[in-house]
Enzyme design. Structure first.
Site, short mmCIF file in Angstrom:
data_model
loop_
_atom_site.label_atom_id
_atom_site.label_comp_id
_atom_site.label_asym_id
_atom_site.label_seq_id
_atom_site.Cartn_x
_atom_site.Cartn_y
_atom_site.Cartn_z
N ARG A 314 -6.16 -7.57 10.23
CA ARG A 314 -6.57 -7.84 8.85
C ARG A 314 -6.26 -6.60 8.01
NH1 ARG A 314 -12.46 -7.62 8.15
NH2 ARG A 314 -12.04 -5.74 6.93
N HIS A 318 -12.36 -7.77 4.13
CA HIS A 318 -12.76 -9.11 4.55
C HIS A 318 -12.72 -10.07 3.38
CE1 HIS A 318 -14.90 -12.21 6.79
NE2 HIS A 318 -15.73 -12.32 5.78
N TYR A 327 -15.85 1.57 6.81
CA TYR A 327 -16.10 1.41 8.24
C TYR A 327 -14.87 1.55 9.14
CZ TYR A 327 -14.69 -3.40 6.99
OH TYR A 327 -14.03 -4.51 6.50
#
Length: 423
Positions: A314, A318, A327
């Site tokens: 990815r 998100h 993160y």
């Protein structure tokens, strides 16, 4: 009689808490990821028993090599026109994502989810399936609708929740529902689409139909109970369904280890259920196409379900509500060893003498203009914050087949009050 045992010489028990290898600020090295040579994986006959090719759940089915050549037994040997069509679909997904992402940042809609770097997963599968096969997607498979030629304006109307929204503003933006294109309603509840796909596939088989089902979820969602319930029913009844697990390494801010990636592959989940499991390079659209085509043939010939793990990454957040820099290392997207699916197919076509950089640039410009025109058309129906787009009375519709008397009464009361207030 209870016997006391001396455990003083035993180490204390401890729990293992998964931790990603790279956090913000860390240098990234994906060297430990084993990338087998393209073309090295055998292609079993579609009638072979699942237990005879377990190794395919642990390797990576790859077709495009480092030089952009299609090699090996999984090469679907597609003609140049089909390859160009798939390249255009992936480029369209990317152009659509960019435009809608900007629209969200401009406050025209509340939410959006891009699929940058994962376009091959949806476009490759949709290209291999029949148009009337039913797709039960997750929220990052907009490429299915775009590959099936669905209206950009219709999709944007849903994103804007405007007066042209076929779902009347009742779904979160990007949660499309298009029965005419075999695209089942997206749900924000994780993996509910898996048992739904199995149920639809079982019904298709019970009716003696020839249509199959395909469904998608992220790797994190394999930890949900619905995932395992679906696989149980599918293996017992040999449902004609394809399970796609999109392993893009991150489930929002939790890395794939929390779903079990440190122990084994996600394709290996299939082995315990006795169904076919394949792990493919999710950034290689020819591998995705070939694996889907193979799984579809198994389903149509009553060989049962197949689980395909798409090993991908990815690239961005998100969703528009997420900041991945909090993160994960900023170097991960560019260090990912599988490359960019759009670039890889482009280079393959150039190597065949069927494409060039000039045509690719012209196509990108053309698609950007196409998406821009569609956006202007959709925005004529309204955007976020520009008043109510649906009539008040629609809040009473779409729940009951026949509206109960008390709701009819409440609806009429509301309409009377609106009229009295001059609304």
């Amino acid at each position: 009689m209870t016997v006391e045992r001396d455990r003083s010489n035993l180490p204390p028990l401890s729990l293992h808490v998964p931790e990603p290898k790279f956090r913000p600020g860390d240098a990234v090295d994906f060297g430990e990821i084993e990338v087998p040579p393209a073309g090295a994986q055998r292609r079993p006959d579609t009638a072979d028993k699942a237990q005879t090719f377990h190794e395919l759940a642990y390797t990576l089915v790859r077709v495009l090599d480092e030089d952009g050549h299609a090699v090996g037994p999984w090469d679907p040997k597609l003609d140049p026109d089909t390859l160009r069509k798939m390249l255009r679909s992936m480029a369209l997904v990317r152009a659509f994502d960019e435009r809608m992402f900007r629209a969200q940042r401009q406050g025209k809609t509340s939410f959006y989810m891009k699929s940058t770097g994962e376009e091959a997963v949806s476009v490759g599968a949709a290209s291999a399936l029949a148009y009337d096969d039913m797709c039960f997607p997750s929220y990052r498979q907009q490429g299915i609708l775009l590959t099936r030629g669905w209206s950009l304006v219709d999709m944007m109307n849903q994103i804007y929740s405007n007066k042209g929204d076929r779902l009347q503003g009742r779904q979160l933006p990007i949660m499309y529902s298009v029965k005419e294109a075999g695209f089942f309603s997206i749900s924000g509840n994780l993996t509910t689409q898996y048992p739904q796909a199995v149920g639809w596939a079982m019904a298709s088989a019970a009716k003696g139909d020839s249509r199959i089902a395909a469904t998608w979820c992220g790797e994190g969602s394999t930890a949900e109970g619905d995932f395992h319930s679906a696989l149980t029913f599918a293996t017992v009844y040999r449902a004609p369904v394809i399970f796609n697990v999109v392993n893009n390494q991150w489930a929002i801010s939790s890395f794939s280890g929390f779903a079990g990636a440190e122990a084994t592959t996600f394709a290996a989940r299939a082995i315990g259920y006795g169904i076919a499991g394949i792990r493919v390079d999710g950034n290689d659209i020819l591998a995705v196409y070939a694996a889907t085509q193979w799984a579809a043939e198994r389903a149509r010939t009553n060989q049962g379900p197949t689980l395909i793990e798409h090993f991908t990454y990815r690239v961005e957040g998100h969703s528009t509500s997420d900041d991945p820099t909090q993160y994960r290392s900023a170097g991960e997207p560019t260090a990912w060893p599988m490359g960019d699916p759009v670039v890889r197919l482009k280079n393959h076509l150039i190597g065949l003498g069927e494409w060039d950089e000039e045509r690719h640039a012209a196509q990108d410009l053309e698609l950007a203009e196409e998406v821009k025109r569609a956006q202007k058309e959709a925005e004529k129906n309204g955007i976020l914050g520009h008043g109510m787009h649906q009539p008040f009375e629609t809040m009473f519709e779409g729940v009951f087949e026949e509206t109960p008397w008390h709701l009819k009464e409440q609806c009429q009361q509301m309409l009377d009050e609106q009229k009295a207030a001059g609304l």
